[in-house]
Write a protein that holds these residues in place. Structure first.
Motif, PDB file in Angstrom:
ATOM      1  N   UNK A   1       0.834  -1.213   0.000  1.00 11.16           N
ATOM      2  CA  UNK A   1       0.000   0.000   0.000  1.00 11.16           C
ATOM      3  C   UNK A   1       0.865   1.260   0.000  1.00 11.16           C
ATOM      4  N   UNK A   2       0.444   2.267  -0.753  1.00 11.48           N
ATOM      5  CA  UNK A   2       1.177   3.524  -0.846  1.00 11.48           C
ATOM      6  C   UNK A   2       0.203   4.697  -0.774  1.00 11.48           C
TER       7      UNK A   2
ATOM      8  N   UNK B   1       6.575  10.407  -6.288  1.00 11.16           N
ATOM      9  CA  UNK B   1       7.750   9.625  -5.930  1.00 11.16           C
ATOM     10  C   UNK B   1       7.485   8.594  -4.861  1.00 11.16           C
ATOM     11  N   UNK B   2       6.208   8.368  -4.549  1.00  8.81           N
ATOM     12  CA  UNK B   2       5.880   7.347  -3.549  1.00  8.81           C
ATOM     13  C   UNK B   2       4.521   6.737  -3.777  1.00  8.81           C
ATOM     14  N   UNK B   3       4.089   6.746  -5.027  1.00  8.26           N
ATOM     15  CA  UNK B   3       2.706   6.381  -5.360  1.00  8.26           C
ATOM     16  C   UNK B   3       2.615   5.102  -6.185  1.00  8.26           C
TER      17      UNK B   3
ATOM     18  N   UNK C   1       3.485   0.400 -11.806  1.00  6.93           N
ATOM     19  CA  UNK C   1       4.459   1.300 -11.179  1.00  6.93           C
ATOM     20  C   UNK C   1       4.958   0.669  -9.887  1.00  6.93           C
ATOM     21  N   UNK C   2       6.217   0.203  -9.898  1.00  7.24           N
ATOM     22  CA  UNK C   2       6.782  -0.440  -8.705  1.00  7.24           C
ATOM     23  C   UNK C   2       8.165   0.095  -8.351  1.00  7.24           C
ATOM     24  N   UNK C   3       8.565   1.223  -8.981  1.00  3.43           N
ATOM     25  CA  UNK C   3       9.948   1.669  -8.805  1.00  3.43           C
ATOM     26  C   UNK C   3      10.218   2.314  -7.457  1.00  3.43           C
ATOM     27  N   UNK C   4       9.222   2.981  -6.871  1.00  2.85           N
ATOM     28  CA  UNK C   4       9.455   3.674  -5.602  1.00  2.85           C
ATOM     29  C   UNK C   4       9.647   2.707  -4.437  1.00  2.85           C
ATOM     30  N   UNK C   5       8.931   1.592  -4.465  1.00  2.25           N
ATOM     31  CA  UNK C   5       9.031   0.599  -3.390  1.00  2.25           C
ATOM     32  C   UNK C   5       9.966  -0.542  -3.747  1.00  2.25           C
ATOM     33  N   UNK C   6      10.542  -0.493  -4.962  1.00  2.00           N
ATOM     34  CA  UNK C   6      11.444  -1.543  -5.442  1.00  2.00           C
ATOM     35  C   UNK C   6      10.816  -2.918  -5.235  1.00  2.00           C
TER      36      UNK C   6
END
Length: 230
Positions: free
Chosen positions: A101-102, A108-110, A212-217
């Motif tokens: 969850x975001x 930058x965190x979504x 989109x999974x780049x912010x949470x790696x």
């Protein structure tokens, strides 16, 4: 002319008009015919936001599989003018591996599993921008985008500001982060009015899908299928 003769003529004329009206084809309000939006390589263009990484999209005609492994990118296809007046949409989607969850309002965190974009323009601009890329369209001041999302930590139905599009785009939460499979049906006209404070949508010029999974790696394994507009 006698009153009886006048009455006879009036009755005959009325009967003729009624018969003519019944013989004419009914004129019904115009409607948009439901159209399937296929997931074919020829129509969809993938836009990467990094030269070195991006999601893996598998276009299979009736379905699109998305694998995102610490990455983000977007796939876009324009719609033909025959579909510009569509005001509803439906699709099925499933998620096997989910991002956590975001906060979908945080730039930058979504991270989200899947987002389905419906892109609108006033018709004059739509005709002038036919064939434009998704990055060009999303930078147009006249653009309005409804972004339906599976992800985040907000409740279903929440309408959120877009951290990237400003007043031009709104996020509509359909599913929170997690796995499963669902069929969705959305009322684009009603959601547009709710998101943008009233008014009717312009021309529905295109649809995009992103993971989109780049912010949470983290990693996403997801599929969308059976996409229709009407």
């Amino acid at each position: 002319m006698t009153a009886r003769r006048l009455f006879s003529l009036h009755r005959g004329l009325t009967s003729a008009l009624v018969a003519a009206a019944l013989a004419m084809p009914a004129v019904l309000p115009s409607a948009v015919t439901a159209a399937t939006v296929p997931f074919d390589d020829a129509s969809w263009k993938v836009q990467r936001f990094s030269l070195f990484s991006g999601n893996d999209y598998d276009f299979r005609g009736d379905a699109l599989s998305v694998v995102s492994d610490g990455t983000v990118s977007i796939a876009y296809r324009p719609l033909a003018p025959a579909n510009w007046q569509a005001r509803g949409a439906s699709w099925s989607w499933s998620v096997e591996t989910s991002v956590p969850p975001t906060d979908l309002t945080r730039k930058g965190g979504d991270d989200r599993n899947l987002a389905v974009y419906f892109v609108f323009l006033p018709e004059a601009e739509a005709r002038a921008l036919q064939g434009a890329s998704i990055t060009r369209l999303l930078n147009e001041e006249a653009i309005r985008a409804l972004v339906y999302v599976w992800g985040g930590d907000q409740a279903r139905g929440a309408v959120l500001p877009s951290p990237y599009l400003g007043a031009r785009g709104k996020t509509v939460v359909l599913r929170g982060a997690g796995t499963g499979g669902h069929r969705e049906r959305v009322d684009l006209a009603a959601d547009y009015a709710r998101a943008f404070g009233g008014g009717a949508p312009g021309a529905l010029v295109g649809i995009a899908v992103s993971g989109d999974s780049d912010d949470t790696d983290s990693r996403i394994d997801a599929t969308i299928s059976g996409l229709q507009v009407d």
